[in-house]
Design an enzyme around this catalytic site. Structure first.
Site, PDB file in Angstrom:
ATOM      1  N   ASN A 111       0.810  -1.216   0.000  1.00 24.59           N
ATOM      2  CA  ASN A 111       0.000   0.000   0.000  1.00 24.59           C
ATOM      3  C   ASN A 111       0.846   1.270   0.000  1.00 24.59           C
ATOM      4  O   ASN A 111       0.507   2.245  -0.664  1.00 24.59           O
ATOM      5  CB  ASN A 111      -0.962  -0.001   1.193  1.00 24.59           C
ATOM      6  CG  ASN A 111      -1.922  -1.186   1.138  1.00 24.59           C
ATOM      7  OD1 ASN A 111      -2.024  -1.828   0.105  1.00 24.59           O
ATOM      8  ND2 ASN A 111      -2.584  -1.469   2.238  1.00 24.59           N
ATOM      9  N   THR A 156     -17.249  39.373 -28.494  1.00 26.09           N
ATOM     10  CA  THR A 156     -17.902  38.899 -27.276  1.00 26.09           C
ATOM     11  C   THR A 156     -19.219  38.313 -27.761  1.00 26.09           C
ATOM     12  O   THR A 156     -19.778  38.795 -28.757  1.00 26.09           O
ATOM     13  CB  THR A 156     -18.178  40.029 -26.259  1.00 26.09           C
ATOM     14  OG1 THR A 156     -18.982  41.019 -26.905  1.00 26.09           O
ATOM     15  CG2 THR A 156     -16.902  40.681 -25.756  1.00 26.09           C
ATOM     16  N   HIS A 157     -19.653  37.253 -27.118  1.00 23.61           N
ATOM     17  CA  HIS A 157     -20.841  36.501 -27.580  1.00 23.61           C
ATOM     18  C   HIS A 157     -20.640  35.993 -29.009  1.00 23.61           C
ATOM     19  O   HIS A 157     -21.609  35.746 -29.721  1.00 23.61           O
ATOM     20  CB  HIS A 157     -22.121  37.343 -27.524  1.00 23.61           C
ATOM     21  CG  HIS A 157     -22.328  38.072 -26.231  1.00 23.61           C
ATOM     22  ND1 HIS A 157     -23.108  37.579 -25.216  1.00 23.61           N
ATOM     23  CD2 HIS A 157     -21.817  39.243 -25.779  1.00 23.61           C
ATOM     24  CE1 HIS A 157     -23.089  38.424 -24.190  1.00 23.61           C
ATOM     25  NE2 HIS A 157     -22.292  39.446 -24.507  1.00 23.61           N
ATOM     26  N   SER A 278     -11.857  14.959 -47.054  1.00 22.93           N
ATOM     27  CA  SER A 278     -13.085  14.185 -46.901  1.00 22.93           C
ATOM     28  C   SER A 278     -13.070  13.094 -47.957  1.00 22.93           C
ATOM     29  O   SER A 278     -12.644  13.315 -49.087  1.00 22.93           O
ATOM     30  CB  SER A 278     -14.280  15.115 -47.105  1.00 22.93           C
ATOM     31  OG  SER A 278     -15.416  14.364 -47.479  1.00 22.93           O
ATOM     32  N   LYS A 284     -12.998  19.590 -49.424  1.00 25.37           N
ATOM     33  CA  LYS A 284     -12.871  19.894 -47.990  1.00 25.37           C
ATOM     34  C   LYS A 284     -11.465  19.783 -47.432  1.00 25.37           C
ATOM     35  O   LYS A 284     -10.666  18.982 -47.871  1.00 25.37           O
ATOM     36  CB  LYS A 284     -13.803  18.968 -47.197  1.00 25.37           C
ATOM     37  CG  LYS A 284     -15.246  19.305 -47.472  1.00 25.37           C
ATOM     38  CD  LYS A 284     -16.164  18.609 -46.523  1.00 25.37           C
ATOM     39  CE  LYS A 284     -16.083  19.220 -45.157  1.00 25.37           C
ATOM     40  NZ  LYS A 284     -17.015  18.582 -44.248  1.00 25.37           N
ATOM     41  N   ASN A 286     -10.377  19.451 -43.571  1.00 26.83           N
ATOM     42  CA  ASN A 286     -10.945  19.371 -42.221  1.00 26.83           C
ATOM     43  C   ASN A 286      -9.867  19.553 -41.143  1.00 26.83           C
ATOM     44  O   ASN A 286      -8.790  18.989 -41.257  1.00 26.83           O
ATOM     45  CB  ASN A 286     -11.643  18.026 -42.023  1.00 26.83           C
ATOM     46  CG  ASN A 286     -12.842  17.881 -42.943  1.00 26.83           C
ATOM     47  OD1 ASN A 286     -13.471  18.874 -43.304  1.00 26.83           O
ATOM     48  ND2 ASN A 286     -13.146  16.661 -43.334  1.00 26.83           N
ATOM     49  N   GLU A 291     -10.091  19.421 -33.806  1.00 26.65           N
ATOM     50  CA  GLU A 291     -11.319  18.832 -33.255  1.00 26.65           C
ATOM     51  C   GLU A 291     -11.001  17.790 -32.190  1.00 26.65           C
ATOM     52  O   GLU A 291     -11.674  17.692 -31.159  1.00 26.65           O
ATOM     53  CB  GLU A 291     -12.144  18.211 -34.371  1.00 26.65           C
ATOM     54  CG  GLU A 291     -12.690  19.250 -35.346  1.00 26.65           C
ATOM     55  CD  GLU A 291     -13.238  18.598 -36.603  1.00 26.65           C
ATOM     56  OE1 GLU A 291     -14.457  18.476 -36.704  1.00 26.65           O
ATOM     57  OE2 GLU A 291     -12.448  18.202 -37.469  1.00 26.65           O
ATOM     58  N   TYR A 318      -6.143   2.223   3.253  1.00 29.36           N
ATOM     59  CA  TYR A 318      -6.200   1.733   1.882  1.00 29.36           C
ATOM     60  C   TYR A 318      -7.412   0.836   1.667  1.00 29.36           C
ATOM     61  O   TYR A 318      -7.807   0.064   2.537  1.00 29.36           O
ATOM     62  CB  TYR A 318      -4.913   0.944   1.568  1.00 29.36           C
ATOM     63  CG  TYR A 318      -4.901   0.338   0.177  1.00 29.36           C
ATOM     64  CD1 TYR A 318      -4.469   1.070  -0.917  1.00 29.36           C
ATOM     65  CD2 TYR A 318      -5.363  -0.970  -0.042  1.00 29.36           C
ATOM     66  CE1 TYR A 318      -4.472   0.526  -2.194  1.00 29.36           C
ATOM     67  CE2 TYR A 318      -5.366  -1.518  -1.315  1.00 29.36           C
ATOM     68  CZ  TYR A 318      -4.922  -0.772  -2.381  1.00 29.36           C
ATOM     69  OH  TYR A 318      -4.930  -1.308  -3.644  1.00 29.36           O
ATOM     70  N   LYS A 326      -5.336   4.389 -11.256  1.00 26.49           N
ATOM     71  CA  LYS A 326      -4.272   4.514 -12.259  1.00 26.49           C
ATOM     72  C   LYS A 326      -4.756   4.771 -13.672  1.00 26.49           C
ATOM     73  O   LYS A 326      -4.247   5.662 -14.369  1.00 26.49           O
ATOM     74  CB  LYS A 326      -3.382   3.280 -12.221  1.00 26.49           C
ATOM     75  CG  LYS A 326      -2.512   3.285 -11.000  1.00 26.49           C
ATOM     76  CD  LYS A 326      -1.844   1.965 -10.748  1.00 26.49           C
ATOM     77  CE  LYS A 326      -1.644   1.784  -9.259  1.00 26.49           C
ATOM     78  NZ  LYS A 326      -2.911   1.554  -8.509  1.00 26.49           N
TER      79      LYS A 326
HETATM   80  N1  ARG Z   1      -2.216  -3.130  -7.113  1.00 30.92           N
HETATM   81  C1  ARG Z   1      -2.552  -2.459  -5.926  1.00 30.92           C
HETATM   82  C2  ARG Z   1      -3.015  -1.033  -6.214  1.00 30.92           C
HETATM   83  O1  ARG Z   1      -2.791  -0.581  -7.259  1.00 30.92           O
HETATM   84  C3  ARG Z   1      -1.386  -2.417  -4.981  1.00 30.92           C
HETATM   85  C4  ARG Z   1      -1.731  -2.391  -3.539  1.00 30.92           C
HETATM   86  C5  ARG Z   1      -2.428  -3.630  -3.149  1.00 30.92           C
HETATM   87  N2  ARG Z   1      -2.526  -3.780  -1.774  1.00 30.92           N
HETATM   88  C6  ARG Z   1      -3.213  -4.723  -1.174  1.00 30.92           C
HETATM   89  N3  ARG Z   1      -3.187  -4.797   0.072  1.00 30.92           N
HETATM   90  N4  ARG Z   1      -3.932  -5.592  -1.845  1.00 30.92           N
HETATM   91  O2  ARG Z   1      -3.604  -0.373  -5.405  1.00 30.92           O
END
Ligand code: ARG
Length: 461
Positions: A111, A156-157, A278, A284, A286, A291, A318, A326
């Site tokens: 953790n 503006t606008h 296009s 065209k 583009n 975008e 945790y 992530k």
């Molecule tokens: N893969 C876990 C994460 O991204 C790592 C920590 C996991 N810890 C645990 N006690 N299971 O959070």
């Protein structure tokens, strides 16, 4: 097979779907560099404090170097059954150096390990993004210098307002991206504490030297509270919040490029390098890159919301929910880096049609405010009344299908007899843009001075 890293008390292996939902290796493998870095700092500390022997520390560190080389060579085999990057690396370490590998995890937990790796990752990303923002600012400041005297309508606008200069317009974005950099810099300051190896229970605490690992990893200090160390993701949220605002700025500029390059505006053109055709309509061009930059705001701001929702309501400390931190961060910061690079490319590529801009700057009675100001300054008429008189002059021009500067003096005097020949000097859009010389104004001299100041500052960075 039970998990070789934690399966001591387990008799059976996880259900297939359990492994599927539990494993993060498919995405957290990109933390490998930071995981090895943090482990090396940790083991150096374990050796220095006598928690492991210096010989053991060397052995572990050497094994981590081998893994690093395998990662770099692309020969490392990732295993889903080992869940995540931390266990994949530790398990490989055991294959390489035997049971002593098990000592690496002394006095730390996954953790705090993941919190450390992730902070290191986000810190690096912030540095890259800052450089990307600086590049974009430099491109915009250079454009501002080139186009300091290019008259364009202000809006503006999205209705024609007062004449401006394209250089002044570019510098507005330089300011915006400058504030973005400030936000990232500020987030990086708070991020920069080491959550590695906080003491879990005082009775069992090892004599860890957290200052040592913090220093080795370039953190300003260790985190102050062990619960906060493993359960805080503010650093990721702050980076995403800063990214969302930066993406919103990119999106506004992207939208303007889409407008300017449309045949209806005709203010600017992107070369073939930044346009697409296009498949059905041959005429065209583009602005797809613009975008897409505009659209990336959606996923970036969405990532911020996603992580905010993951974190809300989590009891300390945790919880596995936090593994969901992530992907939004990876995706959003990748998107921001790409958006910045694409925008920097487009800004460099963009050529403006100064004639079209100037023509548009003269449309829609854009110098009406200058006329009102002239009435105030020259004839000492109160602004509200000047506004009213000007409105009547505009109506007159409109009824004659003329613009302001083509009305004859007699026509103008039919509305306000005190007006003199001198008024024509402010009815021209170019002289209007040039007249706003005070700090922060549109005048080419201002734009040149500001653009040069920015370029000097950015080149020093
Ligand atoms: N893969 C876990 C994460 O991204 C790592 C920590 C996991 N810890 C645990 N006690 N299971 O959070």
């Amino acid at each position: 097979m039970t998990n070789t890293m934690w399966g001591g008390r387990f008799a059976a292996s996880p259900a297939e779907i359990m492994e599927e939902i539990n494993a993060s290796i498919d995405f957290d493998k990109r933390l490998w560099r930071h995981d090895i870095l943090a482990s090396k700092a940790h083991v150096a500390m374990l050796g220095a404090t006598g928690i492991v022997t210096p010989g053991e520390a060397d052995q572990i560190s050497g094994g981590l170097d081998t893994i690093q080389a395998e990662m770099e060579a692309g020969t490392f085999t990732f295993t889903r059954a080992l869940e995540d990057i931390h266990l994949n690396i530790e398990s490989r370490l055991a294959e390489l150096i035997g049971p002593v590998a098990g000592k690496l995890h002394t006095a730390r937990s996954r953790n705090d390990q993941v919190a450390t790796d992730f902070r290191l990752y986000v810190r690096d990303e912030i540095e890259t993004i800052d450089a990307g923002l600086a590049q974009l600012q430099l491109g915009l400041a250079a454009k501002a210098l080139e186009e300091a005297a290019t008259v364009m309508p202000g809006f503006t606008h999205l209705q024609t307002a007062q004449p401006s200069t394209f250089g002044h317009h570019c510098l507005a974005y330089v300011e915006m991206f400058g504030r973005d950099r400030g936000r990232f810099e500020d987030a990086a300051k708070r991020l920069n504490e080491s959550p590695l190896a906080p003491p879990r229970s005082p009775a069992r605490a090892f004599p860890s030297d957290r200052d040592m690992t913090a220093k080795a990893l370039g953190f300003a200090r260790p985190t102050a509270n062990s619960l906060d160390a493993v359960s805080d993701r503010d650093f990721a949220l702050e980076a995403l919040a800063a990214a969302s605002i930066a993406a919103m700025h990119l999106s506004r500029l992207a939208e303007e490029i889409v407008l300017w390059t449309s045949p209806q505006f005709g203010f600017a053109r992107l070369t073939d390098a930044f346009s697409t055709g296009s498949s059905i309509m041959p005429q065209k061009r583009n602005p797809d890159a613009a975008e897409l930059v505009r659209a990336k705001t959606g996923r970036i701001a969405g990532a911020f919301q996603a992580l905010l929702m993951v974190m809300k309501g989590l009891p300390l400390a945790y919880a596995k929910d936090m593994q969901e931190d992530k992907e939004p961060v990876f995706d959003a910061l990748d998107a921001l880096k790409l958006g910045l690079a694409a925008m920097t490319g487009m800004v460099g590529d963009l050529t403006v049609d100064a004639k079209a801009m100037k023509r548009a700057a003269g449309h829609e009675y854009s110098t009406a405010t200058d006329l009102a100001d002239w009435l105030v300054q020259t004839l000492n008429i109160p602004f509200r009344e000047a506004h009213h008189i000007t409105g009547r002059i505009v109506a007159l021009a409109e009824s004659k299908g003329s613009d302001l500067k083509r009305l004859s003096l007699a026509e103008i005097q039919s509305v306000e007899p005190r007006v003199t020949e001198g008024v024509y000097a402010v009815l021209d859009p170019a002289s209007s843009a040039k007249s706003r010389k005070s700090q922060g104004g549109t005048a080419p001299a201002n734009v040149r001075r500001e653009a040069k100041r920015w370029i000097k500052r950015l080149e020093k960075d």
